[in-house]
Design a protein around this motif. Structure first.
Motif, PDB file in Angstrom:
ATOM      1  N   PHE A  83       0.844  -1.348   0.036  1.00 34.25           N
ATOM      2  CA  PHE A  83      -0.170   0.109   0.054  1.00 34.25           C
ATOM      3  C   PHE A  83       0.994   1.326  -0.025  1.00 34.25           C
ATOM      4  O   PHE A  83       1.091   1.821   0.911  1.00 34.25           O
ATOM      5  CB  PHE A  83      -0.757   0.018   1.146  1.00 34.25           C
ATOM      6  CG  PHE A  83      -1.679  -1.155   1.356  1.00 34.25           C
ATOM      7  CD1 PHE A  83      -1.996  -1.761   0.531  1.00 34.25           C
ATOM      8  CD2 PHE A  83      -1.918  -1.660   2.820  1.00 34.25           C
ATOM      9  CE1 PHE A  83      -3.036  -3.074   0.645  1.00 34.25           C
ATOM     10  CE2 PHE A  83      -2.922  -2.728   2.977  1.00 34.25           C
ATOM     11  CZ  PHE A  83      -3.151  -3.584   2.104  1.00 34.25           C
ATOM     12  N   GLU A 102      -8.523   0.700  -2.131  1.00 32.59           N
ATOM     13  CA  GLU A 102      -8.630  -0.452  -3.364  1.00 32.59           C
ATOM     14  C   GLU A 102      -8.608  -1.794  -3.252  1.00 32.59           C
ATOM     15  O   GLU A 102      -9.124  -2.428  -3.599  1.00 32.59           O
ATOM     16  CB  GLU A 102      -7.870   0.313  -4.605  1.00 32.59           C
ATOM     17  CG  GLU A 102      -8.023  -0.386  -6.029  1.00 32.59           C
ATOM     18  CD  GLU A 102      -7.524   0.233  -7.218  1.00 32.59           C
ATOM     19  OE1 GLU A 102      -7.615  -0.304  -8.082  1.00 32.59           O
ATOM     20  OE2 GLU A 102      -6.838   1.014  -7.003  1.00 32.59           O
ATOM     21  N   THR A 116       0.114   4.370  -1.048  1.00 29.35           N
ATOM     22  CA  THR A 116      -0.888   5.321  -0.722  1.00 29.35           C
ATOM     23  C   THR A 116      -1.948   4.747  -0.191  1.00 29.35           C
ATOM     24  O   THR A 116      -2.409   3.617  -0.216  1.00 29.35           O
ATOM     25  CB  THR A 116      -0.997   6.037  -2.066  1.00 29.35           C
ATOM     26  OG1 THR A 116      -1.809   5.200  -2.796  1.00 29.35           O
ATOM     27  CG2 THR A 116       0.226   6.669  -2.635  1.00 29.35           C
ATOM     28  N   SER A 127      -4.440   3.540  -2.552  1.00 26.32           N
ATOM     29  CA  SER A 127      -4.097   2.037  -3.086  1.00 26.32           C
ATOM     30  C   SER A 127      -4.388   1.129  -2.054  1.00 26.32           C
ATOM     31  O   SER A 127      -4.814  -0.064  -2.228  1.00 26.32           O
ATOM     32  CB  SER A 127      -2.661   1.993  -3.404  1.00 26.32           C
ATOM     33  OG  SER A 127      -1.898   2.054  -2.107  1.00 26.32           O
ATOM     34  N   CYS A 128      -4.416   1.372  -0.892  1.00 30.36           N
ATOM     35  CA  CYS A 128      -4.931   0.536   0.140  1.00 30.36           C
ATOM     36  C   CYS A 128      -6.363   0.368   0.208  1.00 30.36           C
ATOM     37  O   CYS A 128      -6.809  -0.598   0.395  1.00 30.36           O
ATOM     38  CB  CYS A 128      -4.512   1.238   1.630  1.00 30.36           C
ATOM     39  SG  CYS A 128      -5.102   0.140   3.098  1.00 30.36           S
TER      40      CYS A 128
END
Length: 230
Positions: A61, A69, A63, A66-67
């Motif tokens: 992750f 998602e 960002t 992104s985590c």
């Protein structure tokens, strides 16, 4: 001509794991949901935790988006079936059932990544115990697998400590993040489970820890003592 064959197996399949919580004494395994993203970002995300993902199939992750998602995608997955490892109401890591093959009664524990508070902890050991017990005793599996990058020494050591038997290395098994991966295979079978369970339960018992939470006997010692009997 009679040729050797394996022993017969009762004609039934194991049961696919469902999104059912697995509560324990010091930890709970809770089916992963998008609501776990903030806590998992704190414990597994960003540059400070990038090293934790070195041997994972994914990049981690980098960002918070992104985590979010990834957690949303993983929450909808059935294989792997992800659990948040929850202590005192906070998600501190991830584990999963994966490579689920009910017809052959085998299942894998994988996609394990733990935050700092779970490293070398009683809660982490109990979480593995909960997954193993459910696989063997509730779902009817005959084999639980553990697979790891053959260079991932902490994962190899964890498998052996928990009672998994080393089976060998699949050479050049995968290409992960552009690099060759040799994969070490481990397993516990239903015949081995009683001794593994006995050792885990003896190690997890309150009497095995002093007032500072330090273990009195190691897990391997507990397992060997169980095998030897009273």
């Amino acid at each position: 001509m009679d040729l050797p064959v394996g022993p017969p197996v009762p004609p039934k399949e194991a049961v696919s794991p469902s999104r059912t919580p697995l509560p324990g004494r010091s930890v709970s395994l809770v089916p992963l949901t998008p609501d776990h993203a903030p806590a998992l970002w704190r414990h597994l995300g960003g540059d400070a935790n990038r090293w934790r993902w070195t041997y994972m199939l994914g990049a981690g992750f980098p960002t918070y988006p992104s985590c979010e998602e990834a957690i949303a995608t993983w929450s909808a997955s059935r294989d792997p079936l992800f659990y948040a490892v929850v202590v005192s109401g906070e998600a501190l890591g991830l584990m999963s059932y994966m490579s689920v093959v009910p017809a052959h009664r085998r299942i894998e524990i994988g996609s394990v990544i733990l935050g700092e508070r779970l490293q070398r902890s009683r809660a982490a050991t109990e979480a593995f115990y909960l997954l193993l017990r459910r696989a063997f005793e509730d779902l009817g599996y005959l084999r639980v697998e553990w697979k790891a990058n053959a260079l991932n020494e902490p994962s190899l050591a964890a498998a052996r400590r928990l009672g998994f038997a080393f089976e060998g290395v699949f050479r050049k098994h995968m290409v992960v993040k552009g690099r060759q991966r040799d994969t070490a295979y481990f397993s516990i079978t239903d015949a081995e489970w009683p001794a593994v369970k006995g050792g885990l339960e003896a190690w997890l018992a309150d009497g095995n820890f002093d007032e500072h939470g330090k273990q009195k006997r190691g897990l391997r010692e507990c397992r060997e003592a169980f095998k030897q009997g009273p």
